[in-house]
Design an enzyme around this catalytic site. Structure first.
Site, PDB file in Angstrom:
ATOM      1  N   HIS A 343       1.098  -6.070  21.141  1.00  0.00           N
ATOM      2  CA  HIS A 343       1.312  -4.823  21.883  1.00  0.00           C
ATOM      3  C   HIS A 343       1.664  -5.142  23.343  1.00  0.00           C
ATOM      4  O   HIS A 343       0.820  -5.071  24.233  1.00  0.00           O
ATOM      5  CB  HIS A 343       0.072  -3.932  21.801  1.00  0.00           C
ATOM      6  CG  HIS A 343      -0.164  -3.379  20.422  1.00  0.00           C
ATOM      7  ND1 HIS A 343      -1.038  -3.961  19.530  1.00  0.00           N
ATOM      8  CD2 HIS A 343       0.391  -2.309  19.787  1.00  0.00           C
ATOM      9  CE1 HIS A 343      -1.028  -3.272  18.396  1.00  0.00           C
ATOM     10  NE2 HIS A 343      -0.174  -2.271  18.522  1.00  0.00           N
ATOM     11  N   ASN A 344       2.925  -5.474  23.553  1.00  0.00           N
ATOM     12  CA  ASN A 344       3.376  -5.906  24.866  1.00  0.00           C
ATOM     13  C   ASN A 344       4.767  -5.312  25.154  1.00  0.00           C
ATOM     14  O   ASN A 344       5.270  -4.463  24.407  1.00  0.00           O
ATOM     15  CB  ASN A 344       3.411  -7.437  24.936  1.00  0.00           C
ATOM     16  CG  ASN A 344       4.202  -8.042  23.787  1.00  0.00           C
ATOM     17  OD1 ASN A 344       5.181  -7.454  23.292  1.00  0.00           O
ATOM     18  ND2 ASN A 344       3.795  -9.221  23.332  1.00  0.00           N
ATOM     19  N   HIS A 347       7.359  -5.630  22.252  1.00  0.00           N
ATOM     20  CA  HIS A 347       7.195  -4.624  21.197  1.00  0.00           C
ATOM     21  C   HIS A 347       7.714  -3.266  21.670  1.00  0.00           C
ATOM     22  O   HIS A 347       8.399  -2.566  20.926  1.00  0.00           O
ATOM     23  CB  HIS A 347       5.721  -4.506  20.795  1.00  0.00           C
ATOM     24  CG  HIS A 347       5.435  -3.317  19.925  1.00  0.00           C
ATOM     25  ND1 HIS A 347       5.956  -3.167  18.657  1.00  0.00           N
ATOM     26  CD2 HIS A 347       4.683  -2.198  20.159  1.00  0.00           C
ATOM     27  CE1 HIS A 347       5.529  -2.022  18.136  1.00  0.00           C
ATOM     28  NE2 HIS A 347       4.771  -1.413  19.028  1.00  0.00           N
ATOM     29  N   HIS A 383       5.430   3.971  24.848  1.00  0.00           N
ATOM     30  CA  HIS A 383       4.447   4.383  23.846  1.00  0.00           C
ATOM     31  C   HIS A 383       3.195   3.522  23.770  1.00  0.00           C
ATOM     32  O   HIS A 383       2.174   3.954  23.218  1.00  0.00           O
ATOM     33  CB  HIS A 383       5.113   4.436  22.459  1.00  0.00           C
ATOM     34  CG  HIS A 383       5.184   3.111  21.773  1.00  0.00           C
ATOM     35  ND1 HIS A 383       6.130   2.159  22.083  1.00  0.00           N
ATOM     36  CD2 HIS A 383       4.417   2.578  20.785  1.00  0.00           C
ATOM     37  CE1 HIS A 383       5.943   1.105  21.318  1.00  0.00           C
ATOM     38  NE2 HIS A 383       4.917   1.320  20.518  1.00  0.00           N
ATOM     39  N   ASP A 384       3.214   2.300  24.313  1.00  0.00           N
ATOM     40  CA  ASP A 384       2.017   1.443  24.300  1.00  0.00           C
ATOM     41  C   ASP A 384       1.636   0.975  25.703  1.00  0.00           C
ATOM     42  O   ASP A 384       1.012  -0.091  25.858  1.00  0.00           O
ATOM     43  CB  ASP A 384       2.239   0.224  23.393  1.00  0.00           C
ATOM     44  CG  ASP A 384       1.901   0.503  21.942  1.00  0.00           C
ATOM     45  OD1 ASP A 384       1.112   1.433  21.682  1.00  0.00           O
ATOM     46  OD2 ASP A 384       2.439  -0.188  21.059  1.00  0.00           O
ATOM     47  N   ASP A 495       7.935   2.232  15.461  1.00  0.00           N
ATOM     48  CA  ASP A 495       6.707   1.591  15.915  1.00  0.00           C
ATOM     49  C   ASP A 495       6.141   0.626  14.889  1.00  0.00           C
ATOM     50  O   ASP A 495       5.590  -0.424  15.239  1.00  0.00           O
ATOM     51  CB  ASP A 495       5.675   2.682  16.247  1.00  0.00           C
ATOM     52  CG  ASP A 495       4.415   2.120  16.871  1.00  0.00           C
ATOM     53  OD1 ASP A 495       4.491   1.063  17.524  1.00  0.00           O
ATOM     54  OD2 ASP A 495       3.346   2.756  16.720  1.00  0.00           O
ATOM     55  N   GLN A 549       0.285  -8.374   4.340  1.00  0.00           N
ATOM     56  CA  GLN A 549       1.587  -7.757   4.607  1.00  0.00           C
ATOM     57  C   GLN A 549       2.148  -7.081   3.357  1.00  0.00           C
ATOM     58  O   GLN A 549       2.761  -6.012   3.444  1.00  0.00           O
ATOM     59  CB  GLN A 549       2.576  -8.810   5.118  1.00  0.00           C
ATOM     60  CG  GLN A 549       2.223  -9.362   6.498  1.00  0.00           C
ATOM     61  CD  GLN A 549       2.032  -8.264   7.531  1.00  0.00           C
ATOM     62  OE1 GLN A 549       2.795  -7.305   7.588  1.00  0.00           O
ATOM     63  NE2 GLN A 549       1.004  -8.405   8.356  1.00  0.00           N
TER      64      GLN A 549
END
Length: 597
Positions: A343-344, A347, A383-384, A495, A549
């Site tokens: 989450h950076n 992304h 968004h993050d 996302d 996954q």
């Protein structure tokens, strides 16, 4: 909200058999036995009509969004048994990805799964044709496993495949299996041509609702037998804790000199030509493909691209965004991201890039407006913002300050949206300064609603909503809810689309999210807590990672991307990548498993 449903003369799938007709009431998604209907003087003609046609209340029940899976299955079984005068009915849902069929509605049986290559139900799922058998034992695919286990003897059988309402090609999403015709014939009673027509009518009436309930059923079945799947689904799709939608939008900062006209910003967005004069058009053009690999570029290179993409979208000029303000805003957003493995900033730009790709690939100008496009792209990049690299549940369990501030509701998403709106309060980064007051409110509302839509608790609702639309033309551009649904679906798919990208990119994003999972699990152990099984593994455990996954694709991504790409066929590349990557993870899982043996 309640409705009364005249049920069958035999048992209701999971209930006891009865020789008299019963009434059932659906309240808050649950079926309850109700008092008999009040009309005692119904004419013989009307009685006959009730016995041979679908009940209006049945149709209401299966179409209602308030009807949960358990109620849906019970009501559907009741109507089948009532019309066909049969002893039992079972509901099977097909999982094409896993080549399995799941039974979630059968008397005296817990949910169970079997391969599509097995049994009469498997044959019907594969061939996609109705099958009416005088004696099921005579069919080459008959499997005695269930009969032996339950002691229930099957004689006559009729099976109907339920087709995918969004597919022109033959595609089976489920099976209605009806057993043992009742009536004067006793053990020799068979299902008639009239029974076939009645079952076909039920199948046609319930195909869309069956499709929508399908993924709930498959998730429920998988969670029933696999703890890792169960905890993963709870973490991502757990019970909604309340609405996280912003109900009221506060007034923005004081007006600025130059403003865009409301008529312009609310006009339909027109997808621009890639060569219409925007500087560095070649760089922007490279983004109109999923082959653009964000992780192969530096943070500075992506920062340079961000304002160019926004300019090229056409929404910047229409909404009166000043160039200097736009560049400062992009720099502020970049600085607002932490150095997490997943989450950076990278992304964030990946989501932003994919949103642009979707807008340029699919013709959405009939639905979205210029202001919608600017709000959506803004939300994607923001968004993050300030993400801490931990999940909402972690923050809630830890009673983190953010969880306290946002009352445990969409904790991170509310924080990201707040951070995005804070940038609009600074005159140097206020990209909404050129908007009129009303448009500014709409802009903020679009940003907030879109960012909040990235909370995984909204995932199932978005999947169900997408499944309700047959094509993009079904959207009403004059309806704000329809436009916001398209925006929410776009940002949500972008996302969580890491595994819907080309294999090399999918692997890189998988490695990054696993690093965050392991880091959180280690911190939880230090705090004396038990980490979720799907997060508690060693990075070198390739088998567990491959299974994680595969399960995420099967039960989270496919239910979203299947209806989304059917609605927007220009985005089919997502679904194709998803299935191809899923096959690779499954192959890796089996290879690792075999090497251990």
């Amino acid at each position: 909200w309640s409705l009364v449903i005249l049920s069958c003369r035999s048992g209701m799938g999971c209930g006891a058999s009865t020789s008299k007709a019963q009434d059932y009431k659906v309240e808050n998604g649950t079926v309850h036995q109700a008092r008999p209907a009040a009309t005692k003087r119904t004419s013989a003609l009307v009685k006959e009509q009730l016995d041979t046609t679908l009940h209006f209340t049945f149709l209401q029940a299966i179409e209602s969004p308030k009807t949960d899976l358990k109620a849906y299955v019970e009501v559907l079984i009741a109507e089948v048994l009532r019309l066909l005068d049969a002893d039992r009915c079972s509901i099977f849902f097909v999982n094409d990805t896993r080549q399995e069929v799941w039974c979630v509605g059968a008397k005296d049986m817990k949910p169970f799964c079997m391969p599509m290559s097995q049994g009469i139900v498997g044959a019907v799922a594969r061939e996609g044709k109705l099958l009416n058998l005088r004696d099921a034992h005579d069919h080459e695919s008959f499997d005695r496993t269930i009969e032996t286990k339950t002691g229930y003897i099957v004689r006559s059988m009729i099976c109907l495949p339920i087709g995918n309402p969004h597919h022109t090609e033959a595609s089976c999403v489920g099976i209605l299996q009806v057993l043992n015709k009742q009536g004067g014939g006793g053990d020799s009673a068979i299902f008639t041509e009239r029974d076939e027509k009645l079952l076909l009518a039920i199948g046609e009436a319930s195909s869309l609702s069956f499709y929508k309930q399908r993924w709930r059923a498959l998730r429920s079945g998988a969670a029933f037998e696999d703890e890792e799947v169960q905890t993963m689904l709870f973490e991502y799709l757990g019970q909604q804790q309340g609405s996280s939608e912003a109900d009221e939008i506060e007034n923005g900062p004081p007006s600025v000199v130059v403003r865009a006209k409301t008529a312009d910003v609310e006009a339909p967005w027109l997808s621009p030509s890639l060569l219409d004069g925007v500087e560095s058009a070649a760089e922007v053009e490279a983004l109109v493909t999923l082959n653009f690999d964000v992780l192969q570029h530096s943070a500075e290179e992506l920062l340079k691209l961000a304002p160019l993409v926004l300019q090229h979208s056409g929404s910047v000029d229409t909404c009166g965004v000043r160039k200097k303000t736009l560049f400062r805003w992009c720099e502020a957003v970049h600085k607002g991201y932490r150095d997490n493995p997943y989450h950076n900033w990278f992304h964030a730009f990946s989501v932003f890039h994919q949103c642009y790709f979707q807008l340029m690939t699919e013709n959405t100008n009939a639905v979205l407006r210029c202001l919608d496009v600017l709000a959506l792209l803004t939300a994607c990049l923001c968004h993050d913002l300030d993400h801490c690299g931990r999940t909402n549940n972690f923050l809630i369990d830890n009673e983190d300050d953010l969880a306290i501030r946002y009352n445990d509701r969409s904790v991170l998403e509310n924080h990201h949206a707040s951070m995005a709106c804070q940038l609009l309060k600074d005159s140097t980064t206020d990209i909404a300064a050129g908007l009129a007051t009303t448009s500014r409110k709409m802009f903020r509302k679009g940003i907030i609603s879109s960012i909040l839509a990235t909370d995984m608790l909204h995932h199932s609702a978005i999947c169900d909503s997408l499944a309700s639309f047959k094509s993009q033309s079904s959207f009403n551009e004059a309806c704000g809810n329809d436009r916001q649904l398209l925006m929410s679906a776009c940002i949500h798919t972008c996302d969580i689309a890491g595994q819907a990208l080309p294999w090399e990119q999918a692997q890189a994003w998988e490695s990054r999210i696993c690093q965050e999972f392991v880091s959180q699990a280690q911190e939880e152990e230090q705090l004396g807590r038990t980490p979720a099984p799907f997060m508690n593994f060693k990075l070198e455990d390739s088998q567990t990672r491959a299974k994680l996954q595969r399960d995420f694709i099967d039960f989270v991504l496919v239910p979203l991307f299947e209806p989304y790409t059917q609605l927007l066929p220009g985005l089919q590349v997502y679904f194709d990548n998803l299935i191809a990557n899923r096959e690779r993870y499954e192959a890796n899982r089996r290879l690792t498993d075999a090497s251990k043996e």
